[in-house]
Enzyme design. Structure first.
Site, PDB file in Angstrom:
ATOM      1  N   ARG A  58      15.582  12.835  27.825  1.00  9.87           N
ATOM      2  CA  ARG A  58      15.823  14.416  27.227  1.00  9.87           C
ATOM      3  C   ARG A  58      17.175  14.697  27.059  1.00  9.87           C
ATOM      4  O   ARG A  58      18.145  14.432  27.601  1.00  9.87           O
ATOM      5  CB  ARG A  58      15.050  14.862  28.337  1.00  9.87           C
ATOM      6  CG  ARG A  58      13.541  14.665  28.487  1.00  9.87           C
ATOM      7  CD  ARG A  58      12.651  15.506  29.316  1.00  9.87           C
ATOM      8  NE  ARG A  58      11.630  14.983  29.553  1.00  9.87           N
ATOM      9  CZ  ARG A  58      10.456  15.051  28.983  1.00  9.87           C
ATOM     10  NH1 ARG A  58      10.553  15.884  28.060  1.00  9.87           N
ATOM     11  NH2 ARG A  58       9.489  14.682  29.377  1.00  9.87           N
ATOM     12  N   ASP A  59      17.042  15.537  25.760  1.00  8.64           N
ATOM     13  CA  ASP A  59      18.469  16.352  25.423  1.00  8.64           C
ATOM     14  C   ASP A  59      18.766  17.228  26.610  1.00  8.64           C
ATOM     15  O   ASP A  59      18.103  18.111  27.254  1.00  8.64           O
ATOM     16  CB  ASP A  59      18.214  16.827  24.091  1.00  8.64           C
ATOM     17  CG  ASP A  59      19.954  17.287  23.521  1.00  8.64           C
ATOM     18  OD1 ASP A  59      19.873  16.747  22.709  1.00  8.64           O
ATOM     19  OD2 ASP A  59      20.350  18.023  24.079  1.00  8.64           O
ATOM     20  N   ILE A  60      20.085  17.395  26.935  1.00  8.03           N
ATOM     21  CA  ILE A  60      20.388  18.277  28.099  1.00  8.03           C
ATOM     22  C   ILE A  60      20.444  19.767  27.712  1.00  8.03           C
ATOM     23  O   ILE A  60      20.410  20.658  28.300  1.00  8.03           O
ATOM     24  CB  ILE A  60      22.030  17.702  28.388  1.00  8.03           C
ATOM     25  CG1 ILE A  60      22.399  18.235  29.833  1.00  8.03           C
ATOM     26  CG2 ILE A  60      23.098  18.317  27.321  1.00  8.03           C
ATOM     27  CD1 ILE A  60      23.696  17.739  30.316  1.00  8.03           C
ATOM     28  N   HIS A 118      22.003   8.737  16.992  1.00  6.85           N
ATOM     29  CA  HIS A 118      20.949   8.945  17.802  1.00  6.85           C
ATOM     30  C   HIS A 118      19.785   9.637  16.939  1.00  6.85           C
ATOM     31  O   HIS A 118      20.214  10.576  16.380  1.00  6.85           O
ATOM     32  CB  HIS A 118      21.191   9.954  19.151  1.00  6.85           C
ATOM     33  CG  HIS A 118      22.200  10.891  18.697  1.00  6.85           C
ATOM     34  ND1 HIS A 118      23.292  10.666  18.335  1.00  6.85           N
ATOM     35  CD2 HIS A 118      22.054  12.215  18.546  1.00  6.85           C
ATOM     36  CE1 HIS A 118      23.959  11.552  18.334  1.00  6.85           C
ATOM     37  NE2 HIS A 118      23.280  12.687  18.279  1.00  6.85           N
ATOM     38  N   HIS A 160      16.990  12.565  17.140  1.00  8.24           N
ATOM     39  CA  HIS A 160      16.781  13.682  17.739  1.00  8.24           C
ATOM     40  C   HIS A 160      15.166  13.721  17.352  1.00  8.24           C
ATOM     41  O   HIS A 160      14.704  13.731  16.308  1.00  8.24           O
ATOM     42  CB  HIS A 160      17.159  15.014  17.250  1.00  8.24           C
ATOM     43  CG  HIS A 160      18.743  15.476  17.329  1.00  8.24           C
ATOM     44  ND1 HIS A 160      19.129  15.818  18.474  1.00  8.24           N
ATOM     45  CD2 HIS A 160      19.809  14.825  16.698  1.00  8.24           C
ATOM     46  CE1 HIS A 160      20.474  15.977  18.486  1.00  8.24           C
ATOM     47  NE2 HIS A 160      21.011  15.473  17.389  1.00  8.24           N
TER      48      HIS A 160
HETATM   49  P1  5GP Z   1      24.382  15.638  17.767  1.00  6.56           P
HETATM   50  O1  5GP Z   1      25.051  17.090  17.757  1.00  6.56           O
HETATM   51  O2  5GP Z   1      25.617  14.582  17.694  1.00  6.56           O
HETATM   52  O3  5GP Z   1      23.252  15.440  16.797  1.00  6.56           O
HETATM   53  O4  5GP Z   1      23.723  15.688  18.963  1.00  6.56           O
HETATM   54  C1  5GP Z   1      24.321  15.271  20.145  1.00  6.56           C
HETATM   55  C2  5GP Z   1      23.270  15.805  21.351  1.00  6.56           C
HETATM   56  O5  5GP Z   1      23.401  15.161  22.667  1.00  6.56           O
HETATM   57  C3  5GP Z   1      23.208  17.233  21.530  1.00  6.56           C
HETATM   58  O6  5GP Z   1      21.747  17.777  21.237  1.00  6.56           O
HETATM   59  C4  5GP Z   1      23.446  17.590  22.984  1.00  6.56           C
HETATM   60  O7  5GP Z   1      22.918  18.508  23.615  1.00  6.56           O
HETATM   61  C5  5GP Z   1      23.356  16.052  23.703  1.00  6.56           C
HETATM   62  N1  5GP Z   1      24.055  15.581  24.678  1.00  6.56           N
HETATM   63  C6  5GP Z   1      25.444  15.851  24.753  1.00  6.56           C
HETATM   64  N2  5GP Z   1      25.725  15.251  25.949  1.00  6.56           N
HETATM   65  C7  5GP Z   1      24.677  14.973  26.651  1.00  6.56           C
HETATM   66  C8  5GP Z   1      24.687  14.545  27.909  1.00  6.56           C
HETATM   67  O8  5GP Z   1      25.296  14.252  28.847  1.00  6.56           O
HETATM   68  N3  5GP Z   1      23.159  14.259  28.471  1.00  6.56           N
HETATM   69  C9  5GP Z   1      22.210  14.367  27.417  1.00  6.56           C
HETATM   70  N4  5GP Z   1      21.055  14.206  28.083  1.00  6.56           N
HETATM   71  N5  5GP Z   1      22.392  14.866  26.361  1.00  6.56           N
HETATM   72  C10 5GP Z   1      23.661  15.300  25.887  1.00  6.56           C
END
Ligand code: 5GP
Length: 121
Positions: free
Chosen positions: A29-31, A100, A102
């Site tokens: 799960r996203d944080i 990743h 989403h």
């Molecule tokens: P991006 O912006 O690179 O497409 O997405 C990165 C995602 O990783 C973001 O939605 C952010 O909330 C999530 N994220 C960043 N650090 C962590 C973490 O330590 N744990 C979790 N579960 N999600 C994270």
């Protein structure tokens, strides 16, 4: 490539709410969820961006989508619908440089997904 926070999650060095794991991938799960369900599906192999995907990664990248479909079915939102998206680079808002998917679900999702910052550009 340099290690990201996602490698630490794979190695259990920092906690995450993991919903799926197999030899090739991990999903958690996203944080900072942007929908009632917001999962991140990652390859265990660190690949920085979509630009770094090689021909040899084709099966692995397809596998991530298979995991998305399996989670949607197992978690019960496959029929309602959901979104799968991968950001690449600065203009897409990528912040973690380990590819990743989403997976967003649990409510009607707006489209196009522009933010105000993007509209001004
Ligand atoms: P991006 O912006 O690179 O497409 O997405 C990165 C995602 O990783 C973001 O939605 C952010 O909330 C999530 N994220 C960043 N650090 C962590 C973490 O330590 N744990 C979790 N579960 N999600 C994270």
């Amino acid at each position: 490539m340099s290690e990201t926070i996602f490698t630490k999650i794979i190695n259990r060095e920092i906690p995450a709410d993991i919903v799926h794991e197999d030899d090739l991938s991990l999903a958690f799960r996203d944080i900072n969820p942007q929908a009632p369900v917001h999962l991140l599906i990652i390859p265990k192999k660190p690949i920085a961006t979509i630009n770094d995907i090689t021909e040899g990664d084709r099966e692995l990248v397809g596998h991530l989508h298979w995991v998305a479909a399996k989670l949607a079915s197992d978690m019960g939102f496959a029929e309602d619908g959901y979104r799968v998206v991968m950001n690449c680079g600065e203009n897409a808002g990528q912040t973690v440089f380990h590819i990743h998917l989403h997976l967003l679900a649990g409510k009607p999702l707006g489209w196009p997904p522009y933010t105000d910052r993007m509209k001004q550009a």
